[in-house]
Write an enzyme that holds these catalytic residues in place. Structure first.
Site, PDB file in Angstrom:
ATOM      1  N   ARG A  93       0.884  -1.268   0.156  1.00 56.89           N
ATOM      2  CA  ARG A  93       0.087   0.127   0.043  1.00 56.89           C
ATOM      3  C   ARG A  93       0.883   1.213  -0.047  1.00 56.89           C
ATOM      4  NH1 ARG A  93      -3.943   2.484   4.441  1.00 56.89           N
ATOM      5  NH2 ARG A  93      -2.047   3.702   5.382  1.00 56.89           N
TER       6      ARG A  93
ATOM      7  N   ARG B  57     -13.630  -4.972   3.000  1.00 55.18           N
ATOM      8  CA  ARG B  57     -12.292  -4.570   3.826  1.00 55.18           C
ATOM      9  C   ARG B  57     -12.610  -4.650   5.197  1.00 55.18           C
ATOM     10  NH1 ARG B  57      -7.873  -4.022   4.352  1.00 55.18           N
ATOM     11  NH2 ARG B  57      -7.412  -1.767   5.157  1.00 55.18           N
TER      12      ARG B  57
ATOM     13  N   GLU C 230      -8.834   2.349  -1.965  1.00 56.00           N
ATOM     14  CA  GLU C 230      -9.627   2.158  -0.818  1.00 56.00           C
ATOM     15  C   GLU C 230     -10.387   3.235  -0.410  1.00 56.00           C
ATOM     16  OE1 GLU C 230      -7.104   0.609   2.381  1.00 56.00           O
ATOM     17  OE2 GLU C 230      -8.787   0.810   3.756  1.00 56.00           O
TER      18      GLU C 230
ATOM     19  N   ASP D 238      -4.994   4.028  -0.151  1.00 55.59           N
ATOM     20  CA  ASP D 238      -6.229   4.233   0.638  1.00 55.59           C
ATOM     21  C   ASP D 238      -6.412   5.811   0.496  1.00 55.59           C
ATOM     22  OD1 ASP D 238      -7.956   4.594   2.573  1.00 55.59           O
ATOM     23  OD2 ASP D 238      -6.780   3.322   3.872  1.00 55.59           O
TER      24      ASP D 238
ATOM     25  N   GLU E 131     -13.722  -0.963   5.950  1.00 56.82           N
ATOM     26  CA  GLU E 131     -12.952  -0.989   7.398  1.00 56.82           C
ATOM     27  C   GLU E 131     -13.737  -0.477   8.526  1.00 56.82           C
ATOM     28  OE1 GLU E 131      -9.234   0.878   6.537  1.00 56.82           O
ATOM     29  OE2 GLU E 131      -9.601   2.340   7.897  1.00 56.82           O
TER      30      GLU E 131
ATOM     31  N   GLU F 198      -4.456  -7.419   4.605  1.00 57.00           N
ATOM     32  CA  GLU F 198      -3.335  -6.377   5.037  1.00 57.00           C
ATOM     33  C   GLU F 198      -2.562  -6.870   6.003  1.00 57.00           C
ATOM     34  OE1 GLU F 198      -5.648  -3.112   6.673  1.00 57.00           O
ATOM     35  OE2 GLU F 198      -4.009  -1.741   6.643  1.00 57.00           O
TER      36      GLU F 198
ATOM     37  N   HIS G 176      -8.773   7.094   2.181  1.00 58.10           N
ATOM     38  CA  HIS G 176      -9.305   7.358   3.757  1.00 58.10           C
ATOM     39  C   HIS G 176     -10.546   8.254   3.763  1.00 58.10           C
ATOM     40  CE1 HIS G 176      -7.998   6.755   7.758  1.00 58.10           C
ATOM     41  NE2 HIS G 176      -7.511   5.532   7.416  1.00 58.10           N
TER      42      HIS G 176
ATOM     43  N   TRP H  82     -11.261  12.077   8.577  1.00 61.37           N
ATOM     44  CA  TRP H  82      -9.917  11.818   8.791  1.00 61.37           C
ATOM     45  C   TRP H  82      -9.451  10.575   8.056  1.00 61.37           C
ATOM     46  CZ3 TRP H  82      -7.162   7.755  10.918  1.00 61.37           C
ATOM     47  CH2 TRP H  82      -5.797   7.801  10.893  1.00 61.37           C
TER      48      TRP H  82
ATOM     49  N   TYR I 295      -2.561  11.069   7.221  1.00 57.57           N
ATOM     50  CA  TYR I 295      -2.833   9.598   7.262  1.00 57.57           C
ATOM     51  C   TYR I 295      -2.002   8.871   6.593  1.00 57.57           C
ATOM     52  CZ  TYR I 295      -4.947   8.898   3.005  1.00 57.57           C
ATOM     53  OH  TYR I 295      -5.270   8.894   1.711  1.00 57.57           O
TER      54      TYR I 295
HETATM   55  C1  CS2 Z   1      -6.132   2.180   7.567  1.00 51.65           C
HETATM   56  C2  CS2 Z   1      -6.130   1.926   9.052  1.00 51.65           C
HETATM   57  O1  CS2 Z   1      -5.279   0.038   7.397  1.00 51.65           O
HETATM   58  C3  CS2 Z   1      -6.210   0.944   6.885  1.00 51.65           C
HETATM   59  O2  CS2 Z   1      -6.490   0.653   5.721  1.00 51.65           O
HETATM   60  O3  CS2 Z   1      -7.109   2.924   6.977  1.00 51.65           O
HETATM   61  O4  CS2 Z   1      -4.624   1.973   9.463  1.00 51.65           O
HETATM   62  C4  CS2 Z   1      -7.134   3.098   9.852  1.00 51.65           C
HETATM   63  O5  CS2 Z   1      -6.522   4.050   9.736  1.00 51.65           O
HETATM   64  C5  CS2 Z   1      -6.909   2.338  11.437  1.00 51.65           C
HETATM   65  O6  CS2 Z   1      -7.430   1.225  11.475  1.00 51.65           O
HETATM   66  C6  CS2 Z   1      -7.783   3.495  12.129  1.00 51.65           C
HETATM   67  O7  CS2 Z   1      -7.884   2.940  13.436  1.00 51.65           O
HETATM   68 MG    MG Z   2      -8.120   1.974   5.264  1.00 49.46          MG
END
Ligand code: CS2
Ligand code: MG
Length: 408
Positions: A147, A289, A242, A216, A268, A345, A218, A408, A159
């Site tokens: 990633r 995810r 993602e 990602d 997620e 992941e 996000h 975020w 992030y």
């Molecule tokens: C992220 C995560 O792994 C991912 O794809 O989006 O690291 C996410 O930010 C965290 O799980 C938040 O707790």
């Molecule tokens: Mg993610």
């Protein structure tokens, strides 16, 4: 035989984890992961204040019945706190069942469908050179998928990018120990949209076409911005994009699909199969995810992934460091057993975490295997856990450059 005791263990070996321990009347112990990043104590309370007494005396073998009892019986459905608590109970009961059977869990899920589970690592860097070093490092370790996240000119810490400088980083932690309030970051989608496609172009130039590249978003783009981005990066053959848009709005994905063939992954922050109903039946995504820890455990994930399989959609189970080694093991057993596996992941946990949780999964040339110990194959050392006290940590809050709160 029945459930004799239920204990909740909160420990913080570098980051917070909530773990459920279920012990049967004949002394078999099962472990479950209940970690919800930044809201850990709510799940700990849900388990110890509400579920523990309901579980004592129940037949530990009745996993489906216990799941339905906790889900339907609460009246209040879904939500990350409830579903993480149910997940922990479910994982612990599967761990017990497999230990009693003397088999690794994946055998009870139908046996192995593959020899190992392809995993992707997190390569990041504040600039291209740092990112390129990180990718090189992961390739040398044998990873076949990464990633890719990088800093955006004009923005500070964002992030997915390790603040620790160049090189391979195992310990990117999104939650910050920033006292009573979350840290704040800033964001500008326009600068991101203008910067990121060029980064993928340079990666393909430097590393060729073999490497699987993931990215990602996000939850930060609007539907039309995400459509533009997915189209712009098409020439660089992403394995997936993602969370291009915020997950709550399932129909937003229609717009992205209309404009691009870049594969899409989402989920997620989801916690039930219902969050995916439109996404799966309309084939708006390519990868699921969800985390086993946040989606009701192994029982619920198996059903969700079987539903996805009917529509040609594959798994991409969430596995950041905020999923404990117990949650990670649960994912690996599912990954090995299901037919519609996509990718897993993998952000390796730090050394302190691995002192507390003794794992038996193994890494070889870009693939993980859950190991062949009976159960999930992870045991928590309670004495080691006791040495790490809970410390408040929150995911950052994000603001646009003009101060508006953003995703975020
Ligand atoms: C992220 C995560 O792994 C991912 O794809 O989006 O690291 C996410 O930010 C965290 O799980 C938040 O707790
Ligand atoms: Mg993610």
């Amino acid at each position: 035989m029945s459930i004799a005791s239920v204990d909740v263990i909160v420990t913080s070996p570098g980051r917070n984890f909530v773990t459920l321990k279920i012990t049967t009347s004949d002394g078999v112990v099962g472990w479950g992961d209940a970690t919800l990043n930044g809201r850990e104590l709510s799940v700990a309370s849900y388990l110890s204040d509400h579920l523990a007494s309901m579980l004592i005396g129940r037949d530990e073998d009745r996993i489906e019945d216990t799941w339905q009892y906790l889900y339907r019986g609460a009246y209040w459905r879904r939500g990350p706190v409830t579903m993480a608590a149910i997940a922990a109970v479910d994982m612990a009961l599967w761990d017990i069942k497999a230990k009693k059977a003397g088999m690794p869990l994946y055998q009870l899920l139908g046996g192995a469908s593959r020899d190992g589970v392809r995993v992707y690592a997190h390569a990041s860097g504040t600039d291209f050179e740092a990112l390129s070093n990180a990718i090189t490092g992961y390739r040398e370790l044998g990873f076949t998928a990464v990633r890719v996240q990088t800093g955006v000119p004009g923005l500070g810490q964002i992030y997915g990018v390790s603040a620790a400088g160049p090189g391979v980083r195992y310990d990117y932690e999104p939650a910050k120990r920033s006292g009573d309030r979350p840290a704040e970051e800033t964001w500008d989608t326009r600068q991101y949209l203008n910067h990121m496609p060029g980064v993928f172009a340079k990666i393909r130039e430097e590393f060729g076409t073999d490497l699987r590249l993931l990215h990602d978003g996000h939850h930060r783009m609007s539907p039309i911005e995400a459509a533009r981005f997915a189209k712009d990066v098409e020439p660089y053959d992403l394995f997936w994009l993602e969370d291009a848009t915020p997950g709550e709005d399932q129909t937003a994905l229609r717009l992205i699909r209309q404009h691009s063939t870049t594969p899409l992954a989402i989920g997620e922050v989801f916690n039930t199969v219902y969050d995916y109903q439109t996404l799966i039946t309309e084939r708006l995504i390519d990868y699921v995810r969800s985390a086993v820890t946040h989606t009701g455990g192994i029982t619920a994930m198996k059903k969700l992934l079987d539903f996805a399989a009917i529509y040609g959609i594959r798994s991409g189970i969430h596995g950041p460091t905020d999923i404990s080694p117990v949650g990670m093991a649960a994912a690996l057993h599912l990954d090995l057993a299901i037919h519609n596996f996509g990718i897993q992941e993998y952000m390796p946990h730090n050394e302190q975490t691995l002192e507390v949780f003794q794992t038996s999964f193994t890494f070889d040339k870009g693939f993980l295997h859950p190991g062949d110990q009976p159960g999930l194959g992870v045991e928590l050392d309670e004495e080691a856990a006791g040495a790490f006290e809970y410390t408040k940590a929150y995911l950052p809050v994000n603001r646009l450059l003009d101060g508006t709160v953003h995703d975020w």
